[in-house]
Design a protein around this motif. Structure first.
Motif, PDB file in Angstrom:
ATOM      1  N   TRP A 137      -3.724  19.819  -6.122  1.00  0.00           N
ATOM      2  CA  TRP A 137      -4.116  20.015  -4.967  1.00  0.00           C
ATOM      3  C   TRP A 137      -4.802  18.170  -5.024  1.00  0.00           C
ATOM      4  O   TRP A 137      -4.715  17.881  -3.746  1.00  0.00           O
ATOM      5  CB  TRP A 137      -5.331  20.604  -4.852  1.00  0.00           C
ATOM      6  N   LEU A 138      -4.438  17.569  -5.826  1.00  0.00           N
ATOM      7  CA  LEU A 138      -4.348  16.245  -5.300  1.00  0.00           C
ATOM      8  C   LEU A 138      -3.172  15.370  -5.050  1.00  0.00           C
ATOM      9  O   LEU A 138      -2.061  15.841  -5.725  1.00  0.00           O
ATOM     10  CB  LEU A 138      -5.088  15.296  -6.437  1.00  0.00           C
ATOM     11  N   HIS A 139      -2.349  14.916  -3.944  1.00  0.00           N
ATOM     12  CA  HIS A 139      -2.236  13.787  -3.200  1.00  0.00           C
ATOM     13  C   HIS A 139      -2.908  12.218  -3.170  1.00  0.00           C
ATOM     14  O   HIS A 139      -3.171  11.505  -2.994  1.00  0.00           O
ATOM     15  CB  HIS A 139      -1.714  14.599  -1.920  1.00  0.00           C
ATOM     16  N   LEU A 140      -1.352  11.733  -4.417  1.00  0.00           N
ATOM     17  CA  LEU A 140      -1.640   9.872  -3.961  1.00  0.00           C
ATOM     18  C   LEU A 140       0.106   9.351  -3.659  1.00  0.00           C
ATOM     19  O   LEU A 140       0.920   9.289  -4.215  1.00  0.00           O
ATOM     20  CB  LEU A 140      -1.650   9.484  -5.888  1.00  0.00           C
ATOM     21  N   GLU A 141      -0.678   9.022  -2.172  1.00  0.00           N
ATOM     22  CA  GLU A 141       0.337   7.954  -1.449  1.00  0.00           C
ATOM     23  C   GLU A 141      -0.090   7.248  -1.657  1.00  0.00           C
ATOM     24  O   GLU A 141      -0.688   6.223  -1.278  1.00  0.00           O
ATOM     25  CB  GLU A 141       0.433   8.909  -0.427  1.00  0.00           C
ATOM     26  N   SER A 142       1.560   6.295  -1.408  1.00  0.00           N
ATOM     27  CA  SER A 142       1.738   4.939  -1.381  1.00  0.00           C
ATOM     28  C   SER A 142       2.585   4.019  -0.369  1.00  0.00           C
ATOM     29  O   SER A 142       4.202   4.327  -0.391  1.00  0.00           O
ATOM     30  CB  SER A 142       1.647   4.025  -2.147  1.00  0.00           C
ATOM     31  N   SER A 143       2.354   3.711   0.811  1.00  0.00           N
ATOM     32  CA  SER A 143       3.839   3.098   1.449  1.00  0.00           C
ATOM     33  C   SER A 143       3.913   1.436   1.751  1.00  0.00           C
ATOM     34  O   SER A 143       2.590   0.554   1.691  1.00  0.00           O
ATOM     35  CB  SER A 143       3.983   3.515   2.634  1.00  0.00           C
ATOM     36  N   PHE A 144       4.611   0.784   1.714  1.00  0.00           N
ATOM     37  CA  PHE A 144       4.532  -0.522   1.958  1.00  0.00           C
ATOM     38  C   PHE A 144       6.101  -0.617   2.480  1.00  0.00           C
ATOM     39  O   PHE A 144       7.175  -0.074   2.652  1.00  0.00           O
ATOM     40  CB  PHE A 144       5.220  -1.706   0.220  1.00  0.00           C
ATOM     41  N   GLU A 145       6.312  -1.332   4.064  1.00  0.00           N
ATOM     42  CA  GLU A 145       7.105  -2.026   5.020  1.00  0.00           C
ATOM     43  C   GLU A 145       6.851  -3.752   5.580  1.00  0.00           C
ATOM     44  O   GLU A 145       5.727  -4.550   5.278  1.00  0.00           O
ATOM     45  CB  GLU A 145       6.349  -1.622   6.557  1.00  0.00           C
ATOM     46  N   PHE A 183       6.254  14.652  -7.614  1.00  0.00           N
ATOM     47  CA  PHE A 183       6.672  13.847  -8.122  1.00  0.00           C
ATOM     48  C   PHE A 183       7.775  13.206  -6.507  1.00  0.00           C
ATOM     49  O   PHE A 183       9.391  13.434  -6.729  1.00  0.00           O
ATOM     50  CB  PHE A 183       7.388  12.450  -9.377  1.00  0.00           C
ATOM     51  N   GLU A 184       7.330  12.313  -5.898  1.00  0.00           N
ATOM     52  CA  GLU A 184       8.209  12.094  -4.890  1.00  0.00           C
ATOM     53  C   GLU A 184       8.437   9.741  -4.302  1.00  0.00           C
ATOM     54  O   GLU A 184       7.607   9.832  -4.718  1.00  0.00           O
ATOM     55  CB  GLU A 184       8.282  12.685  -3.319  1.00  0.00           C
ATOM     56  N   PHE A 185       9.684   9.819  -4.598  1.00  0.00           N
ATOM     57  CA  PHE A 185      10.294   8.052  -4.399  1.00  0.00           C
ATOM     58  C   PHE A 185      11.239   7.555  -3.074  1.00  0.00           C
ATOM     59  O   PHE A 185      11.951   8.295  -2.784  1.00  0.00           O
ATOM     60  CB  PHE A 185      10.180   7.662  -5.775  1.00  0.00           C
ATOM     61  N   TYR A 186      10.743   6.654  -2.502  1.00  0.00           N
ATOM     62  CA  TYR A 186      11.757   6.944  -1.165  1.00  0.00           C
ATOM     63  C   TYR A 186      11.879   4.461  -1.253  1.00  0.00           C
ATOM     64  O   TYR A 186      11.279   4.197  -1.723  1.00  0.00           O
ATOM     65  CB  TYR A 186      11.387   7.262  -0.134  1.00  0.00           C
ATOM     66  N   VAL A 187      13.239   4.507  -0.871  1.00  0.00           N
ATOM     67  CA  VAL A 187      13.431   3.269  -0.981  1.00  0.00           C
ATOM     68  C   VAL A 187      14.372   2.525   0.504  1.00  0.00           C
ATOM     69  O   VAL A 187      15.400   3.536   0.090  1.00  0.00           O
ATOM     70  CB  VAL A 187      13.823   2.272  -2.046  1.00  0.00           C
ATOM     71  N   ASN A 188      13.823   2.213   1.109  1.00  0.00           N
ATOM     72  CA  ASN A 188      15.301   2.207   2.608  1.00  0.00           C
ATOM     73  C   ASN A 188      15.102   0.455   3.398  1.00  0.00           C
ATOM     74  O   ASN A 188      13.902   0.008   2.845  1.00  0.00           O
ATOM     75  CB  ASN A 188      14.666   2.868   3.580  1.00  0.00           C
ATOM     76  N   ALA A 201       3.423  -7.401  11.018  1.00  0.00           N
ATOM     77  CA  ALA A 201       3.186  -8.296   9.672  1.00  0.00           C
ATOM     78  C   ALA A 201       2.933  -7.618   8.500  1.00  0.00           C
ATOM     79  O   ALA A 201       3.606  -6.226   9.171  1.00  0.00           O
ATOM     80  CB  ALA A 201       2.099  -8.549   9.313  1.00  0.00           C
ATOM     81  N   ASN A 202       3.447  -7.419   7.375  1.00  0.00           N
ATOM     82  CA  ASN A 202       3.823  -6.839   6.205  1.00  0.00           C
ATOM     83  C   ASN A 202       2.381  -5.979   6.078  1.00  0.00           C
ATOM     84  O   ASN A 202       1.562  -6.166   6.860  1.00  0.00           O
ATOM     85  CB  ASN A 202       4.150  -7.533   4.592  1.00  0.00           C
ATOM     86  N   SER A 203       2.565  -4.612   6.055  1.00  0.00           N
ATOM     87  CA  SER A 203       1.445  -3.984   5.411  1.00  0.00           C
ATOM     88  C   SER A 203       1.797  -2.779   4.502  1.00  0.00           C
ATOM     89  O   SER A 203       2.676  -2.804   3.643  1.00  0.00           O
ATOM     90  CB  SER A 203       1.325  -2.906   6.733  1.00  0.00           C
ATOM     91  N   LEU A 204       0.549  -2.472   3.636  1.00  0.00           N
ATOM     92  CA  LEU A 204       0.646  -1.603   2.333  1.00  0.00           C
ATOM     93  C   LEU A 204      -0.478  -0.884   2.521  1.00  0.00           C
ATOM     94  O   LEU A 204      -2.321  -0.718   3.002  1.00  0.00           O
ATOM     95  CB  LEU A 204       0.460  -2.342   1.134  1.00  0.00           C
ATOM     96  N   THR A 205       0.124   0.849   3.099  1.00  0.00           N
ATOM     97  CA  THR A 205      -0.725   2.043   2.874  1.00  0.00           C
ATOM     98  C   THR A 205      -1.748   2.482   1.568  1.00  0.00           C
ATOM     99  O   THR A 205      -0.471   3.258   0.763  1.00  0.00           O
ATOM    100  CB  THR A 205      -1.037   2.531   4.410  1.00  0.00           C
ATOM    101  N   ASN A 206      -2.622   2.504   1.185  1.00  0.00           N
ATOM    102  CA  ASN A 206      -3.012   3.339   0.114  1.00  0.00           C
ATOM    103  C   ASN A 206      -3.329   4.702   0.452  1.00  0.00           C
ATOM    104  O   ASN A 206      -4.876   4.290   1.118  1.00  0.00           O
ATOM    105  CB  ASN A 206      -3.288   2.590  -1.082  1.00  0.00           C
ATOM    106  N   THR A 207      -3.280   6.161   0.251  1.00  0.00           N
ATOM    107  CA  THR A 207      -4.331   6.915   0.166  1.00  0.00           C
ATOM    108  C   THR A 207      -4.216   8.525  -0.536  1.00  0.00           C
ATOM    109  O   THR A 207      -3.271   8.504  -1.467  1.00  0.00           O
ATOM    110  CB  THR A 207      -3.249   7.851   1.650  1.00  0.00           C
ATOM    111  N   ILE A 208      -5.314   8.218  -0.823  1.00  0.00           N
ATOM    112  CA  ILE A 208      -5.686   9.566  -1.745  1.00  0.00           C
ATOM    113  C   ILE A 208      -6.454  10.792  -0.799  1.00  0.00           C
ATOM    114  O   ILE A 208      -7.146  10.554   0.076  1.00  0.00           O
ATOM    115  CB  ILE A 208      -7.427   8.928  -2.469  1.00  0.00           C
ATOM    116  N   PHE A 231       5.923   6.371  -2.408  1.00  0.00           N
ATOM    117  CA  PHE A 231       5.597   7.049  -3.122  1.00  0.00           C
ATOM    118  C   PHE A 231       5.171   8.018  -3.442  1.00  0.00           C
ATOM    119  O   PHE A 231       3.789   7.419  -2.827  1.00  0.00           O
ATOM    120  CB  PHE A 231       5.804   6.486  -4.558  1.00  0.00           C
ATOM    121  N   HIS A 232       5.009   9.762  -3.739  1.00  0.00           N
ATOM    122  CA  HIS A 232       4.513  10.530  -3.100  1.00  0.00           C
ATOM    123  C   HIS A 232       3.909  10.972  -4.601  1.00  0.00           C
ATOM    124  O   HIS A 232       5.794  11.553  -5.298  1.00  0.00           O
ATOM    125  CB  HIS A 232       4.586  11.238  -2.770  1.00  0.00           C
TER     126      HIS A 232
END
Length: 739
Positions: free
Chosen positions: A609-617, A554-559, A634-641, A600-601
């Motif tokens: 082998w499975l990666h769930l990723e999400s980022s918001f800016e 698990f990885e998580f970040y906030v800037n 504009a604000n954006s949210l990206t979710n990736t499998i 987060f990741h």
């Protein structure tokens, strides 16, 4: 003659003695101690590396005495980084790598001390070009928007300018081949000017970097790393082919790299051609077509105590300037109006390794020939020649305990000349000089502090604008702009698995030539622009705070950031008209920008082998008079499998697949002369891997952007005011064949 022969004999003996300094060892898997093949071994300060053989063994020769960072990286294992001493003779280091599904770390070269990201005091985003290409982006500028905090002001598909946390144009500095890119970047319709072929990675400094790079870096830096030379005594090459369904686009490049003894050479050529892009409603945007030729070459020499390289890049581009959805065509040659741009980039980088220190000299020359055709293809309405010579001299002082220090001298000499029928900005000369000192303090608990101070001076001299001015206020310009800037940052471990960073930095930007002297119609913007020769420096101070946590799964970040800008320069209408063009005037007002990114990741055990990723800016920009700044993303949210499989012994290896949903929210915090933008959702997907064919590992990629062919208009599209949508569905096929 006797003395000369004795001198040559002594020099040869010294060089022979130096050549005996080697580093060798074996790399194994820590879990079962099995040797690992094709592991990357790299000394970033020396720009020298190799790979392990099938027994896990490696050897690097011709090393100078001293202490250097060693980075060992391999897919599926934690990156190893350690400062190792190189003594005279044979040096041995055996390393057992720890398995991990976390992506490999890379050395950050855009900051002065060449640390891994986890060791850096300043947070820097890094993305490999290979990874960005999996998205199927048509252009380099479009590809880097997949990095959190980076967006793109676009004019169709061919022309795009990077935006970092709401700032763009001359507030974001672009580096390529180790030198600053200069190509009249003040214009919103002036693109990046760099082709993605022959680039290895991009690093993004999000925030003031004036301490390291001077004026124009107050908003951040995009630092493009060119492809490395081949490892010693190896030769390799590749051919890459791409097809894009939406624009019937063709993009191909081929390159070869060789290194024999101390000499290195590389050569890469590329070509791209696209027709008008098709929107989600099925219409093609007239004259959005573009084509580009690119050539990159390099020559290097490396001995024990000295290394140098010379690189050259030539790019020739034709960009149509779209204005409407009119004639539906599949022609590839641009119609009027269009731009014809030629860039020549020549750079030299040399490094001297002394006993406990180094001296580095980077020199660069850029010639930018920009032509804009309005009414005739024979005579350019605008033709501007921009010649830029820049230099960067740095001395890495001997380490004093836990303290590393670098002092430097940077500068630039630039001339702008007009040869077209019109003159938007006058002939002018710009001279920069900057002096800097920065230090990194290492503490015993793996925390660190970085601080520095810099002084810059810029002089701009211009001739009288030869075009008949509307305002009648311009004589020849002679202005000096000075600025002191400082930065301080602290990185520390909150827990064994989490890192916190706090950075405070100032930045500045001297007004550019267009803001000071423009007095004419700016083609592509359809407005008459008037500069102000009395504009002051923009000066900002930004606070950044970040926290990141990671374990095996698990990885998580906030800037977060807050950026206060004094004397922010912007352009606004006066209500007057000149012909069919509205008059706009440059002016200043204090402003502030704030926001950040989080993500987060997750790669759950045992499904590594499975990666769930999400980022918001998010970013907000306002002037002190309560007006919002224009061109704020504009604000954006990206979710990736994403799924990944290495399978090192299968005929299909390093295969992956992904599906991504990008949700862009409504932007109603707009400038006085902007309209709000509706939100939209875009779904992308892709798959790829390495396939063994005729004993050759061929990389195959398939991707689809905007798979549901959504019709949308991005807030940062310059075609938004004409109601022209962005690109619709685009399917990309790519092959990469080594030889």
């Amino acid at each position: 003659m006797k003395h000369l022969m004795l001198l040559l004999l002594v020099a040869f003996s010294l060089q022979w003695g130096y050549a005996q300094n080697t580093l060798s060892g074996t790399i194994t898997n820590k879990e079962d101690m099995v040797p690992l093949d094709q592991v990357s071994i790299y000394l970033p300060e020396l720009e020298k590396g190799t790979s392990t053989n099938d027994q896990g063994e490696f050897e690097i020769g011709d090393l100078p005495k001293g202490e250097y960072i060693l980075v060992i990286s391999y897919i599926g294992f934690e990156t190893f980084s350690k400062s190792v001493p190189i003594n005279k003779g044979v040096n041995t280091l055996n390393v057992a790598l720890t398995p991990s599904v976390i992506e490999m770390q890379e050395v950050i070269v855009s900051t002065p001390f060449h640390k891994l990201q986890s060791e850096n005091v300043m947070k820097v985003e890094r993305a490999n070009m290979k990874g960005l290409k999996t998205s199927g982006a048509l252009t380099l500028t479009d590809g880097i928007t997949h990095i959190a905090g980076v967006e793109n002001v676009s004019t169709g598909m061919g022309i795009g300018k990077p935006v970092i946390r709401g700032l763009s144009a001359n507030r974001v500095l672009v580096y390529t081949q180790g030198i600053r890119m200069e190509n009249q970047q003040f214009g919103a319709e002036h693109g990046l000017g760099i082709n993605g072929a022959g680039l290895e990675s991009v690093e993004v400094i999000k925030g003031p970097a004036s301490l390291l790079y001077g004026s124009d870096a107050m908003g951040g830096v995009l630092y493009f790393n060119p492809e490395k030379f081949a490892n010693v005594n190896t030769t390799e090459g590749d051919v890459n082919m791409n097809y894009f369904s939406n624009t019937q686009g063709l993009s191909t490049d081929a390159g070869i790299r060789t290194s024999q003894g101390r000499m290195k050479f590389l050569l890469r050529g590329s070509y791209a051609s696209h027709i008008d892009y098709k929107t989600g409603n099925g219409s093609r945007v007239t004259n959005s077509r573009f084509k580009e030729y690119d050539l990159k070459t390099g020559l290097g020499y490396q001995s024990t105590q000295f290394k140098t390289e010379l690189r050259y890049n030539y790019t020739n581009s034709d960009f149509g300037i779209p204005e409407e959805i009119g004639e539906q065509s599949t022609e590839r040659s641009p119609e009027l109006p269009y731009q014809e741009i030629a860039n020549h980039i020549l750079s030299s980088k040399s490094k001297f390794f002394l006993r406990n220190s180094t001296i580095e000299a980077i020199l660069g020359y850029i010639f930018n020939n920009r032509k804009e055709f309005e009414d005739s293809k024979e005579n350019a309405a605008l033709e501007m020649h921009l010649s830029t010579f820049n230099y960067n001299l740095q001395y890495d002082l001997p380490k004093w305990g836990n303290l590393e220090t670098i002092i430097g001298l940077q500068g630039m000499h630039q001339t702008n000349e007009n040869f077209g029928e019109e003159e938007f900005i006058p002939d002018a000369t710009t001279n920069d000089i900057g002096i800097l000192a920065t230090s990194h303090i290492h503490f015993k608990d793996e925390s660190g502090m970085q601080l520095g101070l810099r002084f810059d001076r810029r002089n701009i001299r211009s001739d009288v604008n030869s075009s008949p001015p509307l305002s009648g206020i311009y004589d020849a310009l002679d202005r000096d702009f000075n600025s002191f800037n400082a930065a301080i940052g602290y990185k520390f471990n909150l827990t064994p698995k989490s890192i916190a960073r706090l950075n405070l930095a100032t930045g500045f930007r001297a007004p550019n030539l267009a803001e000071l002297t423009s007095d004419g119609v700016h083609e592509g913007t359809n407005r008459y622009e008037i500069g102000d020769p009395n504009l002051d420096n923009e000066q900002n101070i930004q606070a950044d705070i970040s926290w990141e946590y990671n374990n095996k799964h698990f990885e998580f970040y906030v800037n977060g950031f807050y950026n206060a800008v004094e004397d922010f320069i912007y352009i606004g209408p006066t209500g007057e008209m000149v012909g069919e063009n509205q008059v706009f005037v440059y002016q200043q007002e204090n402003a502030k920008l704030y926001g950040g990114e989080l993500g987060f990741h997750l790669h759950p055990h045992p499904l590594d082998w499975l990666h769930l990723e999400s980022s918001f800016e998010t970013v907000v920009g306002k002037q002190d008079n309560s007006d919002y700044l224009p061109l704020i993303p504009a604000n954006s949210l990206t979710n990736t499998i994403r799924v990944e499989f290495i399978n090192p012994k299968k005929w299909v290896t390093n295969n992956y697949a992904f599906v991504s949903l990008k949700s862009v929210f409504r932007q109603d915090k707009v400038g006085n002369f902007e309209d709000p933008s509706a939100g939209y959702n875009l779904v992308d997907l892709g798959a790829g891997g390495d396939v063994m064919a005729f004993n050759t590992k061929v990389e195959v990629r398939v991707s689809a952007q905007n798979i549901f062919d959504t019709s949308y208009i991005a807030h940062l599209s310059r075609l938004k005011s004409d109601g022209i949508p962005n690109i619709g569905r685009n399917i990309s096929l790519a092959l990469s064949i080594p030889f």
